[in-house]
Scaffold this active site. Structure first.
Site, PDB file in Angstrom:
ATOM      1  N   CYS A 117       0.828  -1.216   0.000  1.00 11.41           N
ATOM      2  CA  CYS A 117       0.000   0.000   0.000  1.00 11.41           C
ATOM      3  C   CYS A 117       0.859   1.261   0.000  1.00 11.41           C
ATOM      4  O   CYS A 117       0.350   2.360  -0.169  1.00 11.41           O
ATOM      5  CB  CYS A 117      -0.919   0.024   1.220  1.00 11.41           C
ATOM      6  SG  CYS A 117      -0.023   0.341   2.773  1.00 11.41           S
ATOM      7  N   GLU A1271       1.319 -12.766  15.934  1.00 12.77           N
ATOM      8  CA  GLU A1271      -0.121 -12.983  16.121  1.00 12.77           C
ATOM      9  C   GLU A1271      -0.686 -12.474  17.440  1.00 12.77           C
ATOM     10  O   GLU A1271      -1.857 -12.124  17.518  1.00 12.77           O
ATOM     11  CB  GLU A1271      -0.410 -14.490  16.046  1.00 12.77           C
ATOM     12  CG  GLU A1271      -0.050 -15.113  14.725  1.00 12.77           C
ATOM     13  CD  GLU A1271      -0.126 -16.624  14.806  1.00 12.77           C
ATOM     14  OE1 GLU A1271      -1.085 -17.185  14.273  1.00 12.77           O
ATOM     15  OE2 GLU A1271       0.752 -17.231  15.438  1.00 12.77           O
TER      16      GLU A1271
END
Length: 1339
Positions: A117, A1271
């Site tokens: 991005c 995570e």
């Protein structure tokens, strides 16, 4: 008319001339495929993600000014660029020439992870700086409102932005100019000292200065052309479409007269997505260019006239000027419009979309039309037959022939009247996300009173989102005229409006009761707002407003972003001064991400005679395929072949983990989105068009199972249950003081990696060798499945991965199936084949996080101690097994989170349903299982009348303890994280402040919650943890390293180079890493589970140590030598300079028969405290502040580790609050792109974010005592969920609702609003279940 018009524009200062241009060509594919400028990325194709942002510059000869604006290349037809200058990421800087300060700062502030991005982010900031070299932070954040990032959590991007602001940092956010950090945040003196010991992650002093004189100049040729060229209509003709670009009003009217059905396109933000997503086709498009009569603004003494061709950004600017120059009472309509414009779409869309296009499109959720409709606006129309005026009213919005534009007419301008004294206008909207999201419901309201009175003379109310177009409540308004502005009028108004603005239970878009509630909630807000102004304007008979109600019409708390990061390093006296371990080193691809030079799979150059593959997917959820007709598709130009199950006979299935899965289906389908066949054509456009022409006839089968409840009813499960038991649950239930039972539903989540599934397969032409370039986390699996499908040995198939643009667990098994089919096509035709999924296809095919249903029965004492817990977990696995069994197993092993339950039984089932098979997603079962446990804890606290944090504390693991599967645990750092988080967040002080706020505000509530974290790290078996590496030393002293891990944004390659640098005492600049390939490191494990750097780092370390041992005699002979000297000496003595490294995996085992084992190597501990504010009338919420403390061991790279923590936290906030998947009752996914599926944007970031890493304490046998952090942080997003829960609870208790509060995840505005029950939720009509077919099914 000049039919053979040449298209002339500039790209990055170079002239582009196209003689035979196809009007269907968009700028994005043109840049990427024709000009080979691949820095501009494809993210969604609909203008919703910002990955394809470029800068468009134009010269206006009338005002002699150049304008620059950011725009989405995926929506710009190249025919609209005549005379424009396009600047892409490559045009502002590169590593080959010089990089631009924006590129440098976003990289060095650690604002890139996967980097996909980043070019879009850079171009949005760059364009703003071209217009405002010293912007405010608000301008910067607004400029990034249309850019999405899935990796970073936005904080480092904001840090990079702040370096360009007039005043950097957070001090500017105080009216008094005093910095938070000097004053203490919320009476928080300890933050002063925190900031002093914080080690900075980057050094601002080194940044290149921003020098506007160094930018590309606007091409003089284009200025001369604009000044001198005669105004001629340009016509571009393609195979299917003609593009007409008139440059004068006369020519425009002529074209519209000749082609009355042709749409008039300015920004293509409405027609473009319709053509792409809905298949609408227009043979002729008329696109006016530079017509002054459409681009003007004229403000007279009682009205403002705006040209229909003005962009929404220009309208925003004009309204701002008008508001400043007119007295307040005349600007109320303009203020309302301006407020809506700030949240309407992202800045790229506002720069492109025109006012006229927005009005004439009449979208049901248009933000401006409801306001313009109540403001008695007039539309000025023109055609060859003359002028006409039509009111912008309900008849126009409903497209009544008498009130609509005639086919040959053009909307020239819009006339908006100034507000009068005693006239009040407001606009309201509620969306899934505060910015860049279509409204669920919006509204415009206007009231006019007689001079000095409170009697309604005129009243207009209109709503968007509640019908096929904007709806005006005319009859209700008529009945209220003449009534005084008081509570009785409000009550009558609500009932009248609900009777008039009706919404059937099966209305498209769903959320029916929420929409009905918003209809009256907005009305109440308007009532309060006007009452408040009346009270200020004079002692008229305005209704008295309780102070507690005033917050209802104030916007949610928002102020400047402020963050602190705190980490400490162990100062080791023996450490080499150049040792990079523990340093905040920038991601080694960071600069390349920011310049667009980082190459992703689809950026690879086209191979000679390359073909493109497009999939045909099933449109039914459970059906028999009766027939497939390929004839029409095969007859289309460019179509080479269509691969079906028949071609794959004998190789059409592959064993994934324990269950074989078919590659293509031609007999029966078990979910929507299953692969039926694959079209191979000469180009992407031809393949996609042909795929739409494949005709599949289905016969539906029963039962259709979509939800967990339906699966339970039909006993539809994968394998048997998994069970974990500890202590004696049944006995414990006999001795407790209380027992409660409850359940919670957790919705699924889409991975939404920014780079969609991409692959390129190249046959080598000899010995049946084949190269597979693919965006995957698991090269070995790709190699295996491709080899199996082609009936080749694995040594003929090589899989190469340079980098992945985000994965999060979603680029493994489905990727393999698609790669195998692509490889089959490439092998069959002996030509390279490329396959890149569009965003909608990707979301449809790939599945995501498992939705969960958790049921719990808890036995507890009066003091909150939980002695017995009996739990059931049901996960929605979808149509095939995939990783569902592993997910429920990991969920079970981690379900207790940070708590010791002496007697515990937990059982779990994976349900087989007719949805695309769900798979791994960051956290792997724990985000769902942990939330079920925390939900139970919260309910126990409520039942005991205790604060949730007290119950959390009393049940927490003590220092040395044992988990339910009998693994030993030392929870010392867990307790330390919890205590530090309570201190750092000033929890008790702020708890009191929240209670005070809630007692003073009826319609706004704050909530505060703190949640602990214990995240076990390990893969459950030794084999799953093995890793290998290869290190070469060359004779010039440079080093090449390769390993089995995949770089997907987490910075594993950077960490590996840090490891080599430490071990070989070499500067990082002498070490290189080319990518991951099965050719250099075979038999690699999947990259996931937070262990990639851990395992591969130990293998790299092993290789380095092997080399050092080998070279010890050489080095000891010449200790002052360089690596060049040592390498040459070793070569001369025939000593190998290449070594493999290997790590066999951590000791790990788990027996499900006994429920015992040692599955995990270590635990990551943490705690997070979040504070939110909710609007009880709309369900909106704002995350005010989050404090996080994490135990990361000895961080190898604090910048990368903090990036992982923040990115995971933000993804967790998305999971628990905004991200919602919608399926039809037939199992079709509705949410197929960023326009329907909302991930957190920059507006969802906590206004204040404070992260602290515990100082390193325990040494362990991991890589340099570090911990994997990919995570764990996702679960801490639930601190926001429970803070909202706390706020909703406060609202309910004030309204006398004391029963148990059941809130499911995600806690969207709809759920928040409907839980804050009040007279408005009670007033709305309710539909009886079964009396209608709902639009969507809650999955």
């Amino acid at each position: 008319m000049d039919r053979a018009a040449e298209l002339l524009f500039y790209v990055n200062g170079r002239k582009v001339i196209e003689k035979n241009v196809d009007p269907e060509t968009m700028l994005l594919p043109y840049l990427r495929k024709k000009l080979r400028l691949t820095g501009t990325k494809y993210g969604c194709g609909t203008g919703g993600c910002g990955a394809c942002t470029v800068m468009i510059s134009r010269y206006n000869p009338t005002i002699k000014r150049i304008s620059h604006h950011a725009a989405n290349a995926c929506l710009i037809p190249i025919c609209s660029l005549y005379g424009a200058a396009v600047t892409t990421i490559e045009g502002i800087g590169s590593t080959k020439a010089r990089i631009h300060p924006v590129q440098e700062r976003i990289a060095k502030c650690h604002g890139t992870q996967c980097g996909f991005c980043t070019p879009g982010m850079v171009m949005s900031i760059y364009t703003l700086l071209r217009n405002h070299p010293e912007p405010s932070l608000e301008q910067l954040i607004d400029a990034l409102g249309g850019n999405l990032c899935r990796c970073t959590g936005y904080r480092p991007i904001i840090d990079a932005c702040k370096t360009f602001c007039k005043t950097s940092g957070c001090c500017q956010s105080r009216e008094n100019g005093v910095c938070y950090l000097d004053q203490g945040i919320n009476e928080l003196p300890e933050f002063e000292e925190v900031n002093k010991i914080s080690l900075k992650l980057f050094s601002e002093e080194e940044f290149l200065p921003l020098d506007p004189t160094q930018e590309l100049i606007f091409p003089p040729e284009l200025m001369i052309m604009a000044e001198k060229q005669p105004q001629r209509t340009r016509i571009f003709g393609g195979d299917r479409m003609t593009w007409i670009s008139p440059t004068t009003l006369t020519a425009l009217l002529e074209a519209k007269f000749k082609y009355p059905q042709a749409p008039v396109v300015m920004g293509n933000t409405s027609v473009g997505p319709e053509m792409k997503l809905k298949g609408v086709f227009h043979p002729v498009i008329i696109s006016p260019d530079g017509i002054e009569e459409l681009n003007f603004a004229n403000c007279s003494h009682n009205e403002l006239t705006l040209g229909a061709g003005l962009s929404l950004t220009q309208v925003q600017y004009i309204l701002g000027e008008v508001i400043q120059n007119l007295p307040e009472e005349k600007t109320r309509m303009y203020c309302a419009l301006l407020k809506h414009l700030t949240t309407l779409a992202g800045s790229q869309i506002r720069n492109m979309a025109s006012l006229g296009g927005h009005i004439v499109s009449r979208h049901l959720d248009s933000d401006l039309n409801p306001l313009l409709a109540v403001g008695n606006c007039t539309l000025n129309l023109l055609s060859k037959k003359g002028k006409r005026q039509v009111p912008l009213n309900e008849e126009f919005l409903r497209r009544c022939p008498s009130a609509d534009l005639k086919p040959e007419e053009i909307l020239i301008s819009v006339k908006i009247l100034h507000s009068r004294k005693w006239e009040f206008v407001s606009g309201f909207r509620q969306a899934q996300r505060q910015q860049n999201a279509l409204a669920v419901v919006n509204s415009g309201m206007r009231v006019f009173f007689g001079e000095g009175g409170d009697i309604i003379r005129e009243l207009s109310i209109s709503y968007g989102g509640v019908g096929p177009t904007t709806v005006c409540a005319k009859n209700s308004c008529r009945k209220l005229i003449g009534r005084p502005w008081n509570e009785e009028m409000l009550d009558a108004a609500c009932r009248l409006v609900l009777d008039e603005v009706t919404l059937p239970g099966s209305a498209p878009g769903g959320r029916v009761e929420f929409k009905r509630t918003l209809i009256v909630s907005f009305l109440f807000k308007f009532y309060l707002e006007v009452s408040q102004i009346l009270k200020r304007m004079g002692p008229v008979r305005s209704p008295g407003l309780a102070d507690k109600c005033k917050s209802a019409f104030e916007d949610l708390h928002s102020r400047h972003h402020c963050s602190t990061l705190k980490y400490e390093q162990n100062v080791d006296s023996k450490k080499h001064p150049q040792d990079p371990i523990g340093q905040p080193i920038m991601h080694l691809s960071g600069i390349k991400h920011a310049t667009g030079e980082a190459i992703y799979c689809d950026d690879m150059p086209t191979v000679d005679r390359e073909l493109f593959l497009s999939f045909v997917t099933s449109s039914r959820a459970h059906a028999k395929i009766v027939s497939i007709d390929l004839s029409e598709a095969l007859s289309l130009p460019g179509v080479v072949d269509i691969v079906t199950e028949e071609h794959l006979r004998g190789v059409n299935s592959f064993c994934i983990l324990t269950e074989p899965e078919k590659l293509l289906r031609t007999e029966e389908v078990s979910c929507v989105g299953q692969l039926v066949c694959a079209v191979i054509a000469e180009s992407e456009v031809q393949a996609k068009q042909a795929a739409k022409r494949v005709k599949v006839v289905y016969q539906d089968l029963q039962p259709l199972i979509l939800t967990i409840e339906e699966a339970i009813q039909h006993n539809s499960f994968f394998e048997t249950e998994r069970k974990l038991e500890y202590g004696n649950v049944d006995e414990a239930f006999k001795v407790v003081d209380h027992i409660l039972e409850g359940e919670i539903h957790i919705g699924g989540q889409e991975h939404f990696y920014m780079e969609t599934q991409s692959m390129l397969v190249v046959p080598k032409g000899e010995d049946q060798e084949i190269d597979v370039y693919v965006s995957t986390q698991f090269p070995k699996y790709i190699q295996d499945i491709v080899a199996s499908t082609l009936k080749l040995p694995a040594n003929k198939v090589m899989c190469h991965v340079k980098r992945v643009g985000g994965a999060f667990g979603g680029k493994t098994y489905k990727t393999g199936i698609m790669a195998a089919i692509t490889a089959f096509a490439a092998n069959k035709h002996g030509r390279a084949v490329r396959c890149v999924l569009e965003r909608g296809e990707d979301m449809l095919i790939t599945g995501g996080r498992h939705p969960y249903l958790g049921k719990y029965k808890a036995g507890f004492m009066n003091d909150g101690r939980i002695l017995a817990l009996d739990m059931q977990h049901y996960s929605n696995g979808g149509a095939s097994l995939d990783e569902s069994l592993l997910v429920i197993e990991m969920g079970l092993l981690k379900m207790e989170n940070a708590y010791k339950f002496p007697n515990l039984r937990c059982r779990a089932w994976a349900c087989r349903t007719n949805l695309p098979s769900n798979t791994a997603l960051r956290g792997f079962g724990f985000p769902q299982a942990g939330l079920i446990t925390e939900s139970c804890i919260t309910e126990v606290a409520a039942r005991c009348g205790l604060a949730p944090e007290k119950v959390r504390m009393i049940n927490m693991y003590k220092e040395i303890d044992q988990t339910p599967y009998k693994q030993e645990i030392n929870a010392k750092n867990l307790i330390q994280c919890w205590k530090e988080c309570m201190d750092m967040s000033s929890y008790s002080l702020r708890k009191a402040a929240v209670e005070k706020f809630n007692s003073e505000n009826y319609w706004k509530k704050k909530g505060l919650a703190v949640v602990p974290l214990k995240f076990p790290v390990g893969l459950g078996s030794v084999a799953a943890g093995q890793a290998a590496a290869l290190v070469h030393i060359y004779l010039d002293g440079s080093v090449l390293v390769t390993h089995g891990g995949i770089e997907m944004g987490q910075g594993v390659h950077t960490k590996m180079i840090q490891v080599v640098s430490r071990e070989l005492r070499l500067p990082m600049s002498s070490i290189h890493l080319r990518g991951t390939s099965t050719e250099t490191v075979p038999n690699t494990n999947i990259s996931g589970g937070s262990t990639v750097a851990d395992l591969n780092g130990l293998a790299v370390k092993d290789a380095c140590q092997t080399l050092l041992k080998r070279l010890e005699p050489i080095i000891s002979k010449n200790p002052q030598g360089t690596w060049k000297d040592w390498a040459q000496a070793a070569f001369d003595e025939s000593i190998s300079l290449s070594a493999t490294g290997y790590f066999r995996g951590y000791e790990s085992n788990m027996s499900w028969e006994t429920g015992e084992g040692h599955p995990f190597e270590y635990f990551v501990y943490g705690a997070a405290c979040s504070e939110v504010e909710i609007d009880c009338l709309t369900g909106a919420h704002k995350n005010i502040r989050t404090d996080m403390v994490m135990d990361v061991g000895c961080s190898i790279n604090p910048a990368l580790d903090i990036g992982q923590i923040e990115g995971a936290f933000t993804q967790g906030v998305g999971l628990y609050t905004v991200e919602e998947l919608h399926y039809s009752p037939q199992g079709v996914l509705y949410t197929r792109g960023p326009n329907q599926y909302k991930i957190p944007a920059i507006c969802d970031m906590p206004t204040e974010l404070h992260i602290s890493l515990l100082p390193p304490s325990q040494s362990s046998n991991t890589l340099y005592s570090s911990k994997g952090l990919g995570e764990s942080g996702i679960f801490l997003g639930c601190s926001v969920f429970f803070a909202i829960h706390d706020a909703v609870n406060a609202a309910r208790q004030e309204r006398g609702l004391f029963g148990p509060l059941k809130l499911n995840s995600p806690l969207t505005p709809e759920k928040i609003r409907m839980a804050c029950e009040d007279k408005f939720t009670k007033m709305i009509p309710k539909d009886k279940p079964g009396s209608y077919v709902p639009w969507n099914v809650p999955i």
